[in-house]
Design a protein around this motif. Structure first.
Motif, mmCIF file in Angstrom:
data_model
loop_
_atom_site.group_PDB
_atom_site.id
_atom_site.type_symbol
_atom_site.label_atom_id
_atom_site.label_comp_id
_atom_site.label_asym_id
_atom_site.label_seq_id
_atom_site.Cartn_x
_atom_site.Cartn_y
_atom_site.Cartn_z
ATOM 1 N N GLU A 50 0.826 -1.207 0.000
ATOM 2 C CA GLU A 50 0.000 0.000 0.000
ATOM 3 C C GLU A 50 0.861 1.258 0.000
ATOM 4 O OE1 GLU A 50 -4.009 -1.629 2.317
ATOM 5 O OE2 GLU A 50 -2.285 -0.922 3.479
ATOM 6 N N SER A 51 2.021 1.199 0.650
ATOM 7 C CA SER A 51 2.904 2.372 0.664
ATOM 8 C C SER A 51 3.470 2.652 -0.728
ATOM 9 C CB SER A 51 4.038 2.197 1.685
ATOM 10 O OG SER A 51 4.937 1.178 1.287
ATOM 11 N N VAL A 52 3.706 1.584 -1.510
ATOM 12 C CA VAL A 52 4.154 1.764 -2.899
ATOM 13 C C VAL A 52 3.066 2.463 -3.707
ATOM 14 C CG1 VAL A 52 4.806 0.588 -5.039
ATOM 15 C CG2 VAL A 52 5.696 -0.234 -2.848
ATOM 16 N N LEU A 53 1.817 1.996 -3.552
ATOM 17 C CA LEU A 53 0.703 2.600 -4.275
ATOM 18 C C LEU A 53 0.453 4.037 -3.823
ATOM 19 C CD1 LEU A 53 -1.877 -0.337 -4.514
ATOM 20 C CD2 LEU A 53 -0.365 0.539 -6.289
ATOM 21 N N LEU A 54 0.690 4.324 -2.540
ATOM 22 C CA LEU A 54 0.533 5.697 -2.055
ATOM 23 C C LEU A 54 1.547 6.624 -2.713
ATOM 24 C CD1 LEU A 54 -0.190 5.298 1.773
ATOM 25 C CD2 LEU A 54 -1.698 6.315 0.055
ATOM 26 N N ARG A 55 2.769 6.140 -2.863
ATOM 27 C CA ARG A 55 3.800 6.946 -3.527
ATOM 28 C C ARG A 55 3.411 7.185 -4.986
ATOM 29 N NH1 ARG A 55 9.385 7.762 -2.562
ATOM 30 N NH2 ARG A 55 10.086 9.274 -4.101
ATOM 31 N N LEU A 56 2.840 6.157 -5.629
ATOM 32 C CA LEU A 56 2.378 6.317 -7.009
ATOM 33 C C LEU A 56 1.207 7.295 -7.067
ATOM 34 C CD1 LEU A 56 2.438 5.522 -9.993
ATOM 35 C CD2 LEU A 56 0.974 3.569 -9.431
ATOM 36 N N ALA A 57 0.301 7.202 -6.082
ATOM 37 C CA ALA A 57 -0.840 8.124 -6.030
ATOM 38 C C ALA A 57 -0.358 9.565 -5.922
ATOM 39 C CB ALA A 57 -1.742 7.771 -4.855
ATOM 40 N N ALA A 58 0.692 9.793 -5.141
ATOM 41 C CA ALA A 58 1.251 11.143 -4.997
ATOM 42 C C ALA A 58 1.734 11.671 -6.349
ATOM 43 C CB ALA A 58 2.399 11.124 -3.994
#
Length: 544
Positions: free
Chosen positions: A156-164
């Motif tokens: 989820e932290s990887v996807l959060l970085r992508l979302a940013a």
């Protein structure tokens, strides 16, 4: 050397790399006069580990400075590195880069109309709605903007970085192994985000399902890039045709070389006969001396020209063969043929009984692994797969119950932190097999493609794929030989060639195998005989 990021007025969104040179601090040359450009569309950047894929992305992103040449980025750039390290105390809105705007917006809504708040918000009045929409597109709509990163899983932290990055709407997006640590559901969300991307996208990945969603493949090899239109499947087909043609050219060049050697040998024999005949005529003095001298000089000139002509043809044939051989790719395979790893059918390998893990997952009753079974451990991010493997390995104590291995086991962790960076590859293996001689260690390391001086490389200097091979070698060559091998996301950071090498190595491994992975094509390729789902509790399941 220059590094620039011009505004849109300079032309269409693109990345232009000109005359790029870069070397590591130890002097190892990565690029020398590299020329490449990336235009609109989705580009899959592939190549063997150590070829410089991640380094090129870091140079484009401005994280590294080239020794020479220029990197020009037309438009805004967003970069997702291979290893995403986020502060666990940060809030989600801080990671998304909207914390300041959001705070100002809330202040205005509460009646604080100071100018600084309006300046902070600008035209971004719908920032929260956009953020939640972006999170929803990536399957993160359950994550509140006020949560901390410590409360979300690694995937989820990887996807959060992508979302940013997506919230910033960059013109150029660089993704380095973005599917690492993502579960099957999260990968599907990422695939969809990539398919929707309309700007310049350059992604480095070993995930063939992701690479089948790109528009073109850039193959980085030997410091240069070869382009192939279409996705990864189209690339494989084109490469197969290329390699068939290259192998045919090798056979033609080898045949031509044999012919030229034969003709040169025949020419030498003819010249030797002429020389013997001329000497015989000279000795018998059947012709005037002046005539025989002229004939001898003419024969010597003719012989010299003849010899030079054939030698030139032979040299050209050798060069053609060298060029043909150079065009044929030689991807060596790992060989693991250790009889002591074999496990007979029916032998008890592992028993888990009434197990409760540190983060809540359970194994109810008794779970048993027998014989050379090949088990795939699957489940969503945060389900506890790594925790279970670490508990079996003895790195973590269970909250309740017991985990008992009945055979020697080794655990290959996701972080590859088994090696001592200050030691060479050979010295690291010696730590796991202290009674083995240096010659024995080096002979075994050659089977893992660490031959000669490569075995003396410091672990700290290895690429991701090389580090994986060295770690696998250290574990597989340890004494006693492991009869249970546990791997946690083993294909993370591996290129296609390394995944093939790993698959080959595991095919020849005769022990029991437990692999936690979200890489379904890889799991199917290693002949999994049993699928286990960890979702609160451990259960047998059907193959996905």
């Amino acid at each position: 050397m220059s590094l620039s990021s011009p505004a849109h007025a300079h032309g269409p969104t693109s990345v232009a790399v000109t005359g790029l040179s870069y070397a590591w601090p130890d002097g190892t040359v990565v690029f020398d006069d590299l020329q490449v450009s990336f235009g609109p569309g989705r580009t899959g950047l592939i190549g063997v580990n150590g070829s410089g894929k991640s380094t090129l992305l870091r140079l484009i992103a401005g994280e590294l400075t080239p020794a020479d040449g220029t990197v020009r980025v037309f438009g805004d750039i967003g970069y997702l590195p291979q290893n995403v390290a986020l502060d666990t105390t940060s809030r989600v809105d801080e990671v998304l880069g909207i914390a300041g705007t959001r705070a100002a917006l809330h202040a205005i809504e509460a009646g604080d109309v100071r100018e600084e708040h309006f300046t902070a918000v600008g035209d971004d009045w719908d920032v929260e709605e956009r953020a939640r929409a972006t999170l929803g597109e990536l399957g993160l709509d359950h994550i509140d903007l006020d949560r901390t990163i410590g409360e979300v899983s690694g995937g989820e932290s990887v996807l959060l970085r992508l979302a940013a990055l997506l919230l910033r709407r960059p013109d150029v997006l660089l993704l380095d192994e973005p599917t690492n640590n993502l579960d099957l559901h999260a990968r599907q969300r990422l695939y969809a985000a990539v398919e929707r991307w309309s700007g310049v996208l350059v992604l480095v990945s070993h995930d063939r399902e992701l690479l089948d969603r790109v528009d073109q493949i850039a193959d980085l090899r030997g410091g240069g890039i070869t382009w192939y239109g279409g996705n990864f499947s189209a690339y494989e087909e084109a490469l197969a045709v290329e390699q068939d043609a290259a192998e045919r050219m090798v056979r033609v060049a080898e045949s031509d070389l044999k012919k030229q050697k034969r003709e040169l040998s025949d020419a030498h024999m003819k010249l030797a006969r002429r020389k013997r005949y001329g000497q015989k005529m000279w000795d018998s003095k059947r012709e005037p001396k002046i005539v025989m001298g002229a004939r001898k000089r003419a024969a010597q000139v003719s012989a010299g020209k003849h010899r030079i002509l054939h030698e030139e043809k032979l040299t050209e044939a050798k060069e053609r063969l060298d060029e043909a051989v150079e065009a044929v790719r030689d991807d060596d395979e790992i060989r693991v043929d250790m009889p002591f790893t074999a496990v007979p059918p029916g032998r008890d390998v592992l028993t888990l009984r009434d197990l409760r893990l540190a983060h809540g997952a359970r194994v109810r009753g008794a779970f048993e692994l027998r014989g050379p079974e090949r088990v795939a451990l699957i489940g969503r991010n945060g389900a506890g797969k790594t925790t279970l493997l670490r508990t079996i390995a003895g790195d973590l104590a269970p909250v309740e119950g017991e985990a008992t291995a009945h055979v020697p086991l080794r655990f290959l962790p996701q972080r590859l932190d088994v090696l001592d960076d200050g030691l060479s590859v050979a010295e690291n293996v010696a730590r796991f097999a202290p009674d083995a001689t240096n010659n024995r260690i080096r002979a075994r390391l050659a089977r893992f493609l660490f031959k000669g001086a490569r075995a003396d490389q410091l672990a700290a200097t290895l690429s991701g794929g090389e580090r994986f091979r060295a770690t696998l070698a250290a574990l597989m060559l340890s004494e006693p030989a492991p009869q249970l091998l546990m791997l946690d996301e083993p294909t993370n950071n591996l290129d296609m060639a390394s995944v093939r090498q790993l698959t080959t190595a595991l095919e020849s491994y005769e022990g029991a195998l437990v692999v936690a992975s979200h890489d379904l094509p890889f799991l199917r390729s290693i002949g999994v005989t049993r699928w286990l789902l960890l979702d609160g509790a451990l259960t047998d399941t059907e193959a996905p």
